[in-house]
Design a protein around this motif. Structure first.
Motif, PDB file in Angstrom:
ATOM      1  N   GLN A   1      39.550   9.253  56.612  1.00 27.85           N
ATOM      2  CA  GLN A   1      39.983   8.946  57.981  1.00 27.85           C
ATOM      3  C   GLN A   1      41.376   8.314  57.974  1.00 27.85           C
ATOM      4  O   GLN A   1      42.211   8.616  58.834  1.00 27.85           O
ATOM      5  CB  GLN A   1      38.985   8.003  58.651  1.00 27.85           C
ATOM      6  CG  GLN A   1      37.651   8.669  58.985  1.00 27.85           C
ATOM      7  CD  GLN A   1      36.649   7.676  59.575  1.00 27.85           C
ATOM      8  OE1 GLN A   1      36.956   6.506  59.774  1.00 27.85           O
ATOM      9  NE2 GLN A   1      35.443   8.141  59.849  1.00 27.85           N
ATOM     10  N   GLU A   2      41.624   7.436  56.996  1.00 25.06           N
ATOM     11  CA  GLU A   2      42.943   6.810  56.884  1.00 25.06           C
ATOM     12  C   GLU A   2      44.028   7.855  56.661  1.00 25.06           C
ATOM     13  O   GLU A   2      45.191   7.636  56.989  1.00 25.06           O
ATOM     14  CB  GLU A   2      42.958   5.804  55.717  1.00 25.06           C
ATOM     15  CG  GLU A   2      42.293   4.486  56.026  1.00 25.06           C
ATOM     16  CD  GLU A   2      43.096   3.659  57.018  1.00 25.06           C
ATOM     17  OE1 GLU A   2      44.286   3.408  56.770  1.00 25.06           O
ATOM     18  OE2 GLU A   2      42.522   3.275  58.061  1.00 25.06           O
TER      19      GLU A   2
ATOM     20  N   ALA B   1      34.588   8.370  53.184  1.00 24.02           N
ATOM     21  CA  ALA B   1      34.811   8.794  54.573  1.00 24.02           C
ATOM     22  C   ALA B   1      35.935   7.969  55.208  1.00 24.02           C
ATOM     23  O   ALA B   1      36.826   8.505  55.870  1.00 24.02           O
ATOM     24  CB  ALA B   1      33.521   8.658  55.381  1.00 24.02           C
ATOM     25  N   LEU B   2      35.904   6.649  54.985  1.00 23.73           N
ATOM     26  CA  LEU B   2      36.959   5.788  55.537  1.00 23.73           C
ATOM     27  C   LEU B   2      38.327   6.164  54.967  1.00 23.73           C
ATOM     28  O   LEU B   2      39.332   6.200  55.684  1.00 23.73           O
ATOM     29  CB  LEU B   2      36.668   4.317  55.219  1.00 23.73           C
ATOM     30  CG  LEU B   2      35.562   3.633  56.019  1.00 23.73           C
ATOM     31  CD1 LEU B   2      35.331   2.218  55.508  1.00 23.73           C
ATOM     32  CD2 LEU B   2      35.910   3.591  57.504  1.00 23.73           C
ATOM     33  N   THR B   3      38.365   6.442  53.656  1.00 22.37           N
ATOM     34  CA  THR B   3      39.637   6.789  53.008  1.00 22.37           C
ATOM     35  C   THR B   3      40.198   8.077  53.603  1.00 22.37           C
ATOM     36  O   THR B   3      41.399   8.182  53.877  1.00 22.37           O
ATOM     37  CB  THR B   3      39.427   6.943  51.495  1.00 22.37           C
ATOM     38  OG1 THR B   3      38.780   5.767  51.001  1.00 22.37           O
ATOM     39  CG2 THR B   3      40.750   7.134  50.772  1.00 22.37           C
TER      40      THR B   3
ATOM     41  N   ARG C   1      40.814   6.953  46.489  1.00 20.96           N
ATOM     42  CA  ARG C   1      41.981   7.471  47.212  1.00 20.96           C
ATOM     43  C   ARG C   1      42.509   8.745  46.552  1.00 20.96           C
ATOM     44  O   ARG C   1      42.832   9.725  47.228  1.00 20.96           O
ATOM     45  CB  ARG C   1      43.100   6.418  47.242  1.00 20.96           C
ATOM     46  CG  ARG C   1      43.104   5.573  48.513  1.00 20.96           C
ATOM     47  CD  ARG C   1      44.355   4.711  48.625  1.00 20.96           C
ATOM     48  NE  ARG C   1      44.331   3.585  47.688  1.00 20.96           N
ATOM     49  CZ  ARG C   1      43.734   2.418  47.951  1.00 20.96           C
ATOM     50  NH1 ARG C   1      43.137   2.224  49.103  1.00 20.96           N
ATOM     51  NH2 ARG C   1      43.746   1.450  47.066  1.00 20.96           N
TER      52      ARG C   1
ATOM     53  N   GLY D   1      30.448   6.047  52.237  1.00 17.06           N
ATOM     54  CA  GLY D   1      31.131   5.402  53.350  1.00 17.06           C
ATOM     55  C   GLY D   1      32.596   5.152  53.042  1.00 17.06           C
ATOM     56  O   GLY D   1      33.482   5.405  53.868  1.00 17.06           O
ATOM     57  N   LEU D   2      32.867   4.666  51.830  1.00 15.71           N
ATOM     58  CA  LEU D   2      34.259   4.370  51.461  1.00 15.71           C
ATOM     59  C   LEU D   2      35.101   5.646  51.410  1.00 15.71           C
ATOM     60  O   LEU D   2      36.255   5.656  51.837  1.00 15.71           O
ATOM     61  CB  LEU D   2      34.307   3.645  50.105  1.00 15.71           C
ATOM     62  CG  LEU D   2      33.736   2.217  50.103  1.00 15.71           C
ATOM     63  CD1 LEU D   2      33.689   1.656  48.682  1.00 15.71           C
ATOM     64  CD2 LEU D   2      34.562   1.297  51.001  1.00 15.71           C
TER      65      LEU D   2
ATOM     66  N   ALA E   1      36.356  12.848  59.106  1.00 15.25           N
ATOM     67  CA  ALA E   1      35.296  12.810  58.092  1.00 15.25           C
ATOM     68  C   ALA E   1      34.224  11.825  58.508  1.00 15.25           C
ATOM     69  O   ALA E   1      34.489  10.897  59.267  1.00 15.25           O
ATOM     70  CB  ALA E   1      35.883  12.382  56.748  1.00 15.25           C
ATOM     71  N   ARG E   2      33.002  12.061  58.046  1.00 18.20           N
ATOM     72  CA  ARG E   2      31.970  11.040  58.166  1.00 18.20           C
ATOM     73  C   ARG E   2      31.021  11.124  56.987  1.00 18.20           C
ATOM     74  O   ARG E   2      30.950  12.131  56.295  1.00 18.20           O
ATOM     75  CB  ARG E   2      31.191  11.117  59.494  1.00 18.20           C
ATOM     76  CG  ARG E   2      30.218  12.267  59.610  1.00 18.20           C
ATOM     77  CD  ARG E   2      29.138  12.006  60.668  1.00 18.20           C
ATOM     78  NE  ARG E   2      28.000  11.326  60.076  1.00 18.20           N
ATOM     79  CZ  ARG E   2      26.782  11.286  60.630  1.00 18.20           C
ATOM     80  NH1 ARG E   2      26.564  11.826  61.800  1.00 18.20           N
ATOM     81  NH2 ARG E   2      25.779  10.685  60.023  1.00 18.20           N
TER      82      ARG E   2
END
Lengths: 412, 412
Positions: free
Chosen positions: B86-87, B82-84, B20, B79-80, B92-93
């Motif tokens: 996006q949050e 990218a998800l962070t 994060r 992946g993590l 992002a990808r």
């Protein structure tokens, strides 16, 4: 050379020692002359760890990233299995979903396999490779992104490979040694079945028997893949486990093959509903939208234009069902006097393809329960299944009594 | 939009909290208007765990399977991350090596990047994606198998992306806040450098400064990629860290930029070797075959057809070097009277591009050591480096004295 598919679940590859043990079983089949496709799950616990990371990072996660993350556990096992086989001098290599490729649709986290072109792996078999170790549970979308098939998807991967490669058989290695007439923890006289038909297995799987994922059984039935369930912790033999196969191959001709149960059911009754055309749709539409898995449905005989409607659903969905129905009532879509939830029920089912040709099965089931003083609350039947809801406290007693009544402890 | 490459090493993504924190830094650059390519390592400890699995499974492993297994840690972090992002509402990808694709040769476990076609990622930037999170350390071979670039390969991935995308800069986030004039643990007056030239960084990296992988510096030098090293644990600013760049951009004009040291050196002397053409090849050929990293080499003046040959190597390779030379002697390929190993030496190096234009640097270095009563055992020089071997017990003293003598604590 004939192709055999062997699938090892998470507990069967949980440690390096267990991977070695599984590899030895693969070696035995290679020695018999099979070219083997091994499908592996992630080491037990790995997928849960990764899912935990994702949930903590992003509660409403992008399923494409979820898939890219959680599929990595299978890649590790596939590589380790290939290395273990090589150490045993068995020519092997690993394949990730995109390398095969396992082509799926783009429904991330619940993707469906659309194609598995066998050319790449067959070319390696032709060059002398004897084992293709494939990471289960994963594929690649038309957009080139990694997909996963949903929980238990490795079973589906295995069956799909068996169909695509016209394998002689698909062996599913797990932590139980086959399919039983009922849960041996409840009925000590439960007997392992040597064979069971696809249809029966499908009913048992959807009734909660955890042995095989429902979708994999459907797929096996459609493509006539011979499926064998057996334990990776027991001695290996050609007759071990349970063969799931076409009805014609199941020689037993008894009315009931197994007794299944589901502990966590609830019975909900809408009291005094207006009995008019479209009322069922008005009730079950909102429930479906709320994601409630409605199972059995009973409508009482109408009296003066009103009726009672009863259905069953998993006990942990009761609150949501009450909310959905309450909202539909407030919105004026349905009208009922009362909503009664009974959260102390269990479902007992007798399953058997023999029911089609033998009459009196339902009567025998009801009499058996009655003789034990067990009251039946709801009944539902299909062509090869009879299910009843009863008080949960009688669940074990009912399973044992029915197992005895249909003499399931005796081989046919 | 201009492209920025940001690389986060294993300690910078060791936990979800640190991911994060790293994502927030990425967000700051996105807000400035950059399209960002983030290169991530595996979460600290993950790669070691996977390497452990491989070694235990197969001591002489198939490098192709090794690569397929150990590359999975980076996929999880990508992946993590990218998800962070996006949050945080940053589009992002994630990209795995084969998806970009990062095309490498087939030298598994030590692959070299051959091509990174920017088209796929640029197309996504054009569609509004702001961050491409790429799994570092990995690529795909012409045969379609996963490769890895060797330890520390994520730095190389980052520089290669910066070159391929003509990035404005490549920021390497790590657990130190830049490149220092020497190790602050030894010389408390060590000063962080704002800028350092590629050539100097290369010497320092190969001398054991752990900040950047040597290959990544070489690559940055060749493609003129501006490289910045900075800490992911300190406040963010445009002047944080150390910029590694072209000589012309380094304004400081001092003879020495930094003092490096290596504690674990050994000095080996072959006493009374026949002084004939080809003798060096006869000695160092077998050492190279045995995998000995020979560093400094000194040949004494010959006397009556015989000479002494001295070289240095890491102290943990002494046994292997003795074995290789002993075998060469037994086989009659070389002849010497004695082999003397001194395993209590350290190497001290002064590095600076200013040496090229300023004379007297070596003399000042030797005088400084002499004034402290430190005896020099071996000397080796290059265009921008002077290295000496001394007794290990004087190592800290020598580093401090040289740091003072060249006034490295003062900004230029």
């Amino acid at each position: 050379m004939p192709v055999l598919v062997m699938k090892f679940g998470g507990t069967s590859v949980a440690t390096l020692d267990r991977i070695r043990r599984a590899a030895k079983r693969v070696g035995v089949e290679v020695a018999k002359g099979y070219d083997v496709i091994v499908i592996v799950s992630a080491m037990a616990g790995e997928t849960n760890k990764l899912v935990g990371f994702v949930s903590e990072t992003s509660p409403l996660y992008d399923a494409r990233e979820y898939d890219a993350i959680v599929s990595s556990g299978e890649n590790v096992t596939a590589g380790l299995m290939a290395l273990t086989l090589q150490e045993m001098d068995v020519p092997a290599r690993s394949w990730q979903g995109w390398q095969v490729p396992v082509v799926t649709n783009s429904a991330h986290s619940a993707a469906r396999i659309e194609d598995i072109p066998p050319a790449n792996i067959m070319a390696k078999f032709a060059e002398g490779m004897r084992v293709a170790v494939v990471a289960g549970f994963q594929g690649v979308s038309p957009e080139g992104r990694i997909t996963t098939l949903g929980r238990g998807g490795s079973d589906t991967t295995a069956v799909a490979f068996a169909a695509a490669f016209e394998a002689e058989r698909c062996d599913i290695y797990t932590d139980v040694d086959g399919v039983y007439t009922t849960d041996p923890r409840i009925a000590s006289r439960a007997r392992k079945l040597d064979k069971i038909s696809f249809e029966e297995m499908l009913e048992l799987a959807s009734l909660g028997a955890k042995v095989l994922q429902t979708r994999s059984v459907e797929l096996a039935m459609r493509y006539k893949v011979k499926l064998r369930v057996l334990s990776s912790f027991e001695e290996q033999s050609d007759t071990a486990g349970t063969l799931v196969c076409d009805e014609e191959e199941v020689m037993e001709n008894r009315p009931v093959s197994g007794i299944a149960y589901s502990r966590d059911e609830a019975k909900m009754t809408l009291v005094s509903v207006a009995d008019r055309p479209g009322i069922a749709a008005a009730i079950f539409g909102p429930l479906a939208e709320a994601g409630i898995n409605v199972d059995m449905i009973i409508q009482n005989i109408a009296d003066e234009g009103r009726t009672d409607m009863t259905f069953s659903c998993p006990v942990d969905q009761v609150k949501r069902a009450e909310k959905a129905l309450g909202e539909a009532k407030t919105a004026g879509h349905i009208n009922y006097r009362d909503l009664v939830a009974d959260t102390n029920v269990a479902k007992i089912s007798a399953v058997g393809i023999g029911m089609r040709s033998q009459s009196g099965v339902a009567a025998r089931m009801f009499k058996t329960l009655s003789d034990e003083g067990i009251n039946i609350k709801v009944i539902a039947t299909s062509e090869i299944k009879i299910s009843v809801l009863i008080d949960r406290k009688y669940m074990e007693l009912a399973v044992q009594a029915l197992h005895d009544a249909f003499e399931l402890e005796k081989p046919a």
